[in-house]
Design a protein around this motif. Structure first.
Motif, PDB file in Angstrom:
ATOM      1  N   PRO A 358     -61.929  53.081 -59.766  1.00 29.27           N
ATOM      2  CA  PRO A 358     -61.105  52.634 -60.802  1.00 29.27           C
ATOM      3  C   PRO A 358     -60.412  53.703 -61.356  1.00 29.27           C
ATOM      4  CG  PRO A 358     -63.136  51.467 -61.039  1.00 29.27           C
ATOM      5  CD  PRO A 358     -63.315  52.424 -60.073  1.00 29.27           C
ATOM      6  N   LEU A 359     -61.183  55.098 -61.691  1.00 28.79           N
ATOM      7  CA  LEU A 359     -60.390  56.366 -62.059  1.00 28.79           C
ATOM      8  C   LEU A 359     -60.216  56.967 -60.931  1.00 28.79           C
ATOM      9  CD1 LEU A 359     -60.069  58.270 -64.311  1.00 28.79           C
ATOM     10  CD2 LEU A 359     -62.335  59.046 -64.269  1.00 28.79           C
ATOM     11  N   GLN A 360     -59.207  57.399 -60.408  1.00 27.12           N
ATOM     12  CA  GLN A 360     -58.840  57.891 -59.120  1.00 27.12           C
ATOM     13  C   GLN A 360     -59.026  59.305 -59.327  1.00 27.12           C
ATOM     14  OE1 GLN A 360     -57.093  56.458 -56.145  1.00 27.12           O
ATOM     15  NE2 GLN A 360     -58.586  55.078 -57.197  1.00 27.12           N
ATOM     16  N   GLY A 361     -58.870  59.969 -60.604  1.00 29.60           N
ATOM     17  CA  GLY A 361     -59.224  61.319 -60.724  1.00 29.60           C
ATOM     18  C   GLY A 361     -58.718  61.660 -62.211  1.00 29.60           C
ATOM     19  N   ALA A 362     -58.680  63.080 -62.471  1.00 18.34           N
ATOM     20  CA  ALA A 362     -58.257  63.328 -63.603  1.00 18.34           C
ATOM     21  C   ALA A 362     -57.688  64.829 -63.847  1.00 18.34           C
ATOM     22  CB  ALA A 362     -59.424  63.311 -64.864  1.00 18.34           C
ATOM     23  N   PHE A 363     -57.050  65.138 -64.936  1.00 18.02           N
ATOM     24  CA  PHE A 363     -56.383  66.499 -64.974  1.00 18.02           C
ATOM     25  C   PHE A 363     -57.194  67.471 -65.991  1.00 18.02           C
ATOM     26  CE2 PHE A 363     -52.676  63.819 -63.689  1.00 18.02           C
ATOM     27  CZ  PHE A 363     -52.148  64.775 -62.705  1.00 18.02           C
ATOM     28  N   ARG A 364     -57.236  68.627 -65.588  1.00 22.53           N
ATOM     29  CA  ARG A 364     -57.741  69.531 -66.542  1.00 22.53           C
ATOM     30  C   ARG A 364     -56.715  70.719 -66.675  1.00 22.53           C
ATOM     31  NH1 ARG A 364     -61.261  66.149 -66.594  1.00 22.53           N
ATOM     32  NH2 ARG A 364     -63.307  66.291 -66.532  1.00 22.53           N
ATOM     33  N   GLU A 365     -56.891  71.611 -67.604  1.00 21.25           N
ATOM     34  CA  GLU A 365     -56.114  72.713 -67.786  1.00 21.25           C
ATOM     35  C   GLU A 365     -56.800  74.059 -67.774  1.00 21.25           C
ATOM     36  OE1 GLU A 365     -52.526  74.631 -70.761  1.00 21.25           O
ATOM     37  OE2 GLU A 365     -53.371  72.781 -71.318  1.00 21.25           O
ATOM     38  N   ALA A 366     -56.207  75.066 -67.091  1.00 22.00           N
ATOM     39  CA  ALA A 366     -56.962  76.396 -67.051  1.00 22.00           C
ATOM     40  C   ALA A 366     -56.698  77.283 -68.128  1.00 22.00           C
ATOM     41  CB  ALA A 366     -56.491  77.136 -65.719  1.00 22.00           C
ATOM     42  N   ILE A 367     -57.805  77.463 -69.048  1.00 21.63           N
ATOM     43  CA  ILE A 367     -57.701  78.255 -70.220  1.00 21.63           C
ATOM     44  C   ILE A 367     -57.980  79.675 -70.001  1.00 21.63           C
ATOM     45  CG2 ILE A 367     -58.301  76.194 -71.812  1.00 21.63           C
ATOM     46  CD1 ILE A 367     -61.207  76.942 -72.008  1.00 21.63           C
ATOM     47  N   ASN A 368     -58.437  80.240 -68.776  1.00 13.86           N
ATOM     48  CA  ASN A 368     -58.931  81.239 -68.482  1.00 13.86           C
ATOM     49  C   ASN A 368     -58.231  81.421 -66.920  1.00 13.86           C
ATOM     50  OD1 ASN A 368     -59.629  82.976 -70.825  1.00 13.86           O
ATOM     51  ND2 ASN A 368     -61.255  81.364 -70.728  1.00 13.86           N
ATOM     52  N   GLU A 369     -57.871  82.384 -66.502  1.00 21.42           N
ATOM     53  CA  GLU A 369     -57.609  82.725 -65.242  1.00 21.42           C
ATOM     54  C   GLU A 369     -58.748  82.840 -64.201  1.00 21.42           C
ATOM     55  OE1 GLU A 369     -57.173  87.468 -65.029  1.00 21.42           O
ATOM     56  OE2 GLU A 369     -55.401  86.139 -65.018  1.00 21.42           O
ATOM     57  N   PHE A 370     -58.982  82.179 -62.886  1.00 23.47           N
ATOM     58  CA  PHE A 370     -60.407  82.450 -62.384  1.00 23.47           C
ATOM     59  C   PHE A 370     -59.972  82.270 -60.728  1.00 23.47           C
ATOM     60  CE2 PHE A 370     -59.723  77.859 -63.451  1.00 23.47           C
ATOM     61  CZ  PHE A 370     -59.563  77.326 -62.285  1.00 23.47           C
ATOM     62  N   MET A 371     -60.889  82.341 -59.888  1.00 25.09           N
ATOM     63  CA  MET A 371     -61.010  82.556 -58.780  1.00 25.09           C
ATOM     64  C   MET A 371     -61.637  81.192 -58.251  1.00 25.09           C
ATOM     65  SD  MET A 371     -59.046  85.029 -57.667  1.00 25.09           S
ATOM     66  CE  MET A 371     -58.993  85.297 -55.945  1.00 25.09           C
ATOM     67  N   PHE A 372     -61.116  80.449 -57.105  1.00 28.40           N
ATOM     68  CA  PHE A 372     -61.989  79.309 -56.796  1.00 28.40           C
ATOM     69  C   PHE A 372     -61.701  79.405 -54.952  1.00 28.40           C
ATOM     70  CE2 PHE A 372     -62.446  74.997 -55.104  1.00 28.40           C
ATOM     71  CZ  PHE A 372     -63.630  74.770 -55.569  1.00 28.40           C
ATOM     72  N   LYS A 373     -62.871  79.637 -54.306  1.00 37.02           N
ATOM     73  CA  LYS A 373     -62.931  79.634 -52.672  1.00 37.02           C
ATOM     74  C   LYS A 373     -61.738  80.812 -52.486  1.00 37.02           C
ATOM     75  CE  LYS A 373     -65.710  76.262 -52.016  1.00 37.02           C
ATOM     76  NZ  LYS A 373     -67.189  76.360 -51.488  1.00 37.02           N
ATOM     77  N   GLY A 374     -61.815  81.909 -53.146  1.00 37.57           N
ATOM     78  CA  GLY A 374     -60.821  83.159 -52.639  1.00 37.57           C
ATOM     79  C   GLY A 374     -59.272  83.041 -52.998  1.00 37.57           C
TER      80      GLY A 374
END
Length: 483
Positions: A358-374
């Motif tokens: 029912p919930l396909q997904g959701a949004f977030r906002e980056a409050i700090n820069e970061f690295m993810f998977k390079g």
């Protein structure tokens, strides 16, 4: 002389280079061309890839937007532009774990402009503050031990619902009826509203509101957003009337301080001793009513769909539920012990929500820069996690298109792979409430009927939740006549 000019040129180039690097480190998020951004494309100006993101759902394949880009760019993370925002879509169990574990550290909840305009109180504070406020406002009401005392009320409402909407009919359209059931429950348990005429009047406005929540915020006649604005204004007006009357009833001792979430909100102050104003309370109740019935109504509808398609699954659910029904005295309502016996039924419901979250997904906002998977994610970028990136991924669920309730036996799926209720600090607080209303629905459904789909290959659309295009019309076969 040549050396002089060469030296000047080198000094000039060095100065420009140092200036650019200085500007980059000072405003790193604005100079993203220098860093390793996730692969992807941003689409059209302003619109980005919003139309494709939304249209894959309208066409019945909501997972296509994500899986196409996972295949083309990266199975872990890709960039896009959704609803006017640069967005990184994080995929898979590791992504879910990363986002859920870094709530309020690296990321916070984010909603599109369409939501902020539909819920005006959210414009007064940050989304993080609103989330914290809402979590504090939700009383012990939504915990399992508190919900136990409401199972009988749920069963009573379910019995009335089936008596008025299903029984003595040859065929029904399931989705509108499921919405009626879950909305009736939410109105009764959240705001103690029981007048069926008023409930029906409110319900008519909730579907256009839900459809416009995740939409392109174009306020023109005929757009989903304009219809949602109109619906939200009407519902908010009705809720303010209910709130005003509840204040009077509380003052006169005609309402209980603990009877529902509305009373709790009206009588609970913040750290500064301030109480929410009526419009703020109305917005919060509005959000709860949407969350409390829309997702569960979609789940109930798909449960009927799969039970109609899979007779072996239906028979196993029916057997479990009839053992419970036959153990009850005439007129005795369901209780907590009965719910605990519905293990197979809940496995079936869980598999339904894996295939059609029912919930396909959701949004977030980056409050700090970061690295993810390079890959570098700039501060301020929006992030989107999608349930289908794990639910329909063979890496986590072998033969992902196969309906198999046994996936939920024992310890169940690997953590962070099954996320119909989200996860982390922002996991849906109504998860247990949803479990109870779904199981009570299943119990009252299968002990009364078998059913057959009237449109064998009915298209599924997502707007913003998955629903059968024609509402899932079914032929009802009461057990007495099907023996």
């Amino acid at each position: 002389m040549e050396h002089f000019y060469l030296t000047l040129l080198l000094l000039f180039v060095s100065s420009i280079t140092l200036f650019l690097f200085g500007m980059f480190y000072k405003h790193k998020s604005q100079y993203t061309c220098f860093v390793n951004l996730p692969p992807g494309k941003t689409g059209l100006p302003f619109l980005g890839e919003s139309l494709e993101f939304l249209s894959t759902g309208w066409k019945g394949h909501p997972e296509k937007f994500v899986f196409d880009r996972m295949s083309k760019f990266s199975s872990d993370v890709f960039r896009t532009n959704i609803l006017g925002q640069p967005t990184a879509v994080l995929c898979g169990a590791a992504a879910n774990k990363f986002l859920f574990s870094n709530e309020n550290k690296l990321v916070v909840s984010w909603w599109p402009d369409s939501v902020n305009k539909l819920f005006p109180s959210s414009l007064q504070t940050s989304s993080k503050q609103e989330a914290v406020k809402m979590r504090k406002m939700l009383p012990q009401f939504l915990k399992p031990e508190a919900l136990q005392r409401y199972i009988g009320i749920m069963d009573t409402i379910a019995q009335r619902h089936f008596a008025s909407g299903w029984e003595n009919k040859d065929k029904v359209v399931v989705f509108p009826l499921a919405k009626s059931y879950t909305f009736w429950l939410a109105c009764r348990l959240f705001v103690s509203l029981e007048d069926p005429v008023r409930i029906a009047k409110l319900a008519d406005y909730f579907y256009p509101l839900a459809s416009g929540i995740i939409s392109i915020p174009i306020d023109l006649p005929g757009t989903p957003f304009r219809r949602a604005i109109k619906a939200s204004k009407f519902i908010r007006k009705e809720l303010v009337e209910i709130i005003k009357q509840r204040k009077v009833d509380l003052a006169q001792g005609m309402a209980s301080a603990t009877q529902d979430i509305l009373s709790h909100m009206l009588l609970t102050s913040d750290e500064d001793g301030q109480f929410m104003n009526e419009m703020d309370v109305a917005d919060k109740i509005l959000g709860l009513l949407i969350g409390g019935h829309d997702t569960a109504s979609a789940a109930c509808t798909f449960i009927v769909k799969y039970l109609a398609e899979l007779p072996d699954i239906y028979e196993a659910v029916h057997k479990e539920q009839m053992e419970i029904a036959e153990s009850k005295a005439p007129g005795e309502l369901l209780n907590w012990n009965d719910i605990q016996k519905m293990k197979y039924s809940w496995n079936v419901a869980s598999e339904v929500m894996r295939l059609n979250p029912p919930l396909q997904g959701a949004f977030r906002e980056a409050i700090n820069e970061f690295m993810f998977k390079g890959f570098y994610i700039p501060k301020g970028w929006k992030l989107y996690w999608n349930a289908n990136s794990t639910h329909r991924n063979h890496k986590y669920f072998p033969e992902p298109e196969k309906f198999d309730p046994s996936r939920f036996e024992g310890n169940g799926p690997v953590p962070y792979t099954y996320v119909p209720f989200g996860g982390g600090p922002r996991m849906c607080p109504g998860k247990e409430y949803a479990r109870l209303e779904i199981l009570v629905f299943m119990h009252n459904l299968v002990k009364r009927f078998k059913f057959q789909k009237l449109i064998p290959d009915e298209k599924i659309i997502v707007d913003p939740m998955p629903i059968p295009e024609k509402g899932l019309p079914v032929l009802l076969l009461p057990h007495a006549s099907s023996i």
